[in-house]
Write an enzyme that holds these catalytic residues in place. Structure first.
Site: not given
Ligand code: 3H9
Length: 688
Positions: A100, A103, A123
């Site tokens: 998102g 997006e 996603e």
């Molecule tokens: C989407 O966007 C759908 C849309 O197309 C449509 C919508 C209508 N949400 O990984 P880390 C938390 S689908 C909530 O260790 P890093 C994670 O749980 C989404 N929480 O950090 C952790 O929490 P805690 C598409 C999230 O620096 C903390 O952040 N996006 C989310 O190694 C740190 O995470 C993705 O799939 C989230 N989306 O890496 C991105 N993301 O500290 C997924 C993370 O409590 N995220 N958290 O354990 C990532 O790839 C990595 O987190 C990122 C940072 C690269 C951003």
């Protein structure tokens, strides 16, 4: 404020501050809509910079909201509102613009980024497709072929590649905020560019969609999201914008509620929780600035490469000069392979090798922070190593044994300062496989255990704490897998049918193909050790094969026959005859694929439940991570425990009861029956 606005002359800066990763919570979405309205109405504002506080641009929708009913404003509407703004919005990207987040950036008139940023639509890795126009706008901006790659693969691209694709307008060197403001000032002078939604999708060559579908289907196997994502991009190129948006949204909502998406979300959170176990909160790990590996065989060389990849200087110790040379050659072969496959430049490989010192003198380790022993799996050999290490290493140096089956408590006997000792079970090849089982002994100090977890973070591994038992978590379950596979052969199934059923379930390989690849001799060696301990391992057919030296591919035959130079398994008459002999007098059944999978997977769940009850694993999600990252369990099934929960634990118990009644598996353990009644594994180990 989650979304705040400041003005610098004619430029408004909209800043999102929603730690940890600026996910698009309801407050952020509402804040963006409000910001567009406010700034559209402000005649003094000529352009807008959208920037994020903290470590990253918007990393996506808030995954925590996925299980709940969507709340207004919905993200597609937010993106449309940004796109419809009267002033040019410039997305200023650092860290990651994901899902998102990308997006929203596609709704902006321009995108600028620092060179270290990455952009992607991951996603599909969560079992869904983009739900706010990603599949519809991206092909309009960068063309369908590049969009298909990014969306169906889910891997982000770096800012420079994004610039080459036309996804990023310019790379900002130096301060992002200042650079983006300067860019916005330029944009304010120009007419608003045509919104991406109004642009046409570039035409693809004939046969493109069919070719893409074939390639993606072959890769995705039974994972559903990648093909659905492709269908959505295709729709975007064949229908008008509104119709394509409706198609994407419908697919997104359908997949969001799917079993695969729930399983992949479970793994997402399990992976993020794994490096920070609550029981070690507040415990400071020891610093690791240098490392050594004892033993330069396959395992030792892989561990050394993993340590070097984390930029630690590494000393490799072997018993004499010739063995040192062999060990160094093993490490070099790993890097040569990486260069050959285009994963690394020669210069980087040379730099990695230059950071390895080889020697046969333990005196080299006098000031090393971490030593990992990876010698032959023999208690006395390992103990001899630790005697030497006890004599030369600093008292605070962390000493670790990489063992698959030996008891780390026994290995640690006699180690000086035993509180600095622990087991680190790497998986082969150690520089590739993500799993690291961390095994504390009775004497391991909490900060040494915490050091194991911090090492895993440094190495980019998934750490799982395992208690001491034969095989720890992963190999203990593997023993059950193999025993069940043999039980199936004794009751009417063939090796090919069992392997095919497990591949159909989603594993990359069946149990017999896997044994042929790895070699049957390793397990035979372990069974011998188990018999010496007074145990009675169950592997009647494997024993017969080892007795005639059918050890697998390396001997031209194991569970299957192999032609010289050909790794394709061929059913073996010799094996079939042995199975008939061993099965004589036992009831024979006709096996369907799904029943074979049940007869293997559900006993694994049963054993895993025992592991949980005994406290060998602290959380059921840890067991899922072990099987996914160490043994190829399909990620989209969420691991065996998540699979069992999704299947229904009462149903799992019923199938196991049936198998047990037929003599085809052990009955469900008490813990599993209790978990079935409670509707989950929570609380089973008493610890998590
Ligand atoms: C989407 O966007 C759908 C849309 O197309 C449509 C919508 C209508 N949400 O990984 P880390 C938390 S689908 C909530 O260790 P890093 C994670 O749980 C989404 N929480 O950090 C952790 O929490 P805690 C598409 C999230 O620096 C903390 O952040 N996006 C989310 O190694 C740190 O995470 C993705 O799939 C989230 N989306 O890496 C991105 N993301 O500290 C997924 C993370 O409590 N995220 N958290 O354990 C990532 O790839 C990595 O987190 C990122 C940072 C690269 C951003």
């Amino acid at each position: 404020m989650t979304v705040s606005i400041v003005r610098e002359n004619a430029i408004a800066i909209v800043a999102i501050d929603n730690p940890p990763v600026n996910a698009l919570s309801q407050a952020v979405r509402q804040g963006l809509v409000d910001a567009v309205a406010e700034l559209d109405a402000d005649a003094a504002v000529k352009a807008v910079v959208l920037i994020c506080a903290g470590r990253t641009f918007i990393a996506g929708a808030d995954v925590n909201e996925f299980g709940k009913p969507p709340q207004r404003p919905h993200l597609p509407d937010v993106v449309a509102t940004v796109e419809g703004a009267k002033k040019p919005w410039v997305a200023a990207i650092h860290g990651s613009a994901l899902g998102g987040g990308l997006e929203v950036a596609l709704g902006c008139a321009y995108r600028v980024a620092v060179a270290s940023a990455s952009l992607g639509l991951p996603e599909v890795k969560l079992g869904i497709i983009p739900g706010a126009g990603g599949t519809v706008r991206l092909p309009r901006l960068i063309g369908p072929a590049a969009a298909v790659d990014m969306i169906t693969g889910g891997s982000p691209v770096g800012a420079r590649k994004a610039e080459a694709l036309g996804l990023v307008d310019t790379i900002i060197d130096g301060d992002l905020r200042a650079g983006a403001i300067a860019f916005a000032e330029g944009a304010a002078e120009k007419a608003l560019p045509q919104p991406i939604s109004g642009r046409a999708v570039p035409v693809v060559e004939a046969g493109f969609w069919e070719g893409a579908e074939k390639a993606i289907a072959a890769k995705a196997k039974r994972e559903i999201a990648p093909l659905r994502a492709l269908a959505s991009v295709r729709k975007a190129s064949e229908a008008d914008f509104a119709e394509a948006m409706a198609f994407e949204r419908e697919t997104f909502l359908e997949l969001r509620g799917s079993e695969q998406a729930a399983a992949l979300r479970h793994v997402f959170f399990a992976e993020r929780a794994a490096p920070r176990p609550p029981e070690l909160a507040g415990v400071t790990p020891r610093a690791i600035r240098s490392a050594a590996v004892i033993g330069g065989g396959t395992m030792g060389a892989g561990i050394a490469a993993a340590l070097r990849d984390a930029c630690l200087p590494v000393v490799l110790i072997e018993r004499d000069a010739a063995a040192v040379a062999r060990g160094l050659a093993n490490i070099k072969a790993i890097y040569d392979g990486s260069v050959k496959r285009g994963r690394m430049t020669q210069a980087l490989a040379d730099e990695r090798m230059a950071g390895v010192t080889g020697g046969d003198d333990y005196g080299l380790l006098a000031d090393t922070d971490l030593v990992i022993e990876a010698v032959f799996e023999d208690l006395s050999v390992k103990r001899a190593v630790f005697d030497k290490l006890s004599a030369v290493c600093r008292p605070d140096a962390v000493l670790a044994t990489n063992t698959s089956y030996l008891d780390p408590d026994a290995i640690s006997q006699g180690v000086s300062h035993p509180e600095r000792f622990l087991g680190l079970h790497f998986f082969s090849p150690a520089h590739v496989m993500k799993l690291l089982e961390i095994v504390p002994t009775e004497t391991t100090a909490p900060e040494v255990l915490a050091t194991g977890f911090s090492l895993a973070r440094m190495l980019g591994k998934i750490p799982v704490r395992a208690g001491i038992c034969d095989g720890f978590i992963g190999n203990r379950i593997l023993k059950v897998t193999r025993a069940q596979a043999e039980r199936l052969l004794l009751s009417g199934a063939t090796p090919s049918a069992v392997d095919a059923a497990m591949r159909a379930f989603g594993l990359p390989m069946g149990p017999f193909e896997a044994q042929d690849l790895g070699g049957l001799d390793i397990a035979a060696f372990q069974r011998k050790a188990a018999r010496e301990r007074g145990e009675t391992p169950f592997a009647p057919i494997a024993e017969r094969l080892c007795a005639i030296e059918r050890y697998g591919q390396k001997t031209g035959g194991g569970w299957y026959d192999y032609q010289p130079g050909d790794r394709a398994p061929k059913p073996s008459e010799t094996v079939a005859a042995i199975i008939v002999e061993e099965a004589s007098g036992r009831p024979q059944w006709v096996w369907e694929e799904a029943d074979i999978a049940d007869a293997i997977i559900l006993p694994m769940v049963n054993e895993a439940t025992r592991i949980l009850e005994e406290g060998v694993a602290l959380r059921s999600a840890d067991i899922d991570l072990v099987k996914i990252h160490g043994y190829g369990f399909p990620r989209w099934r969420g691991g065996p425990m998540q699979y069992a929960q999704a299947r229904g634990l009462a149903a799992v118990v019923a199938v196991l009861d049936g198998l047990a009644a037929a003599g085809l598996a052990a009955p469900p353990c008490e813990g599993l029956r209790r978990a079935a009644q409670a509707g989950g594994f929570q609380g089973l180990s008493g610890r998590g």
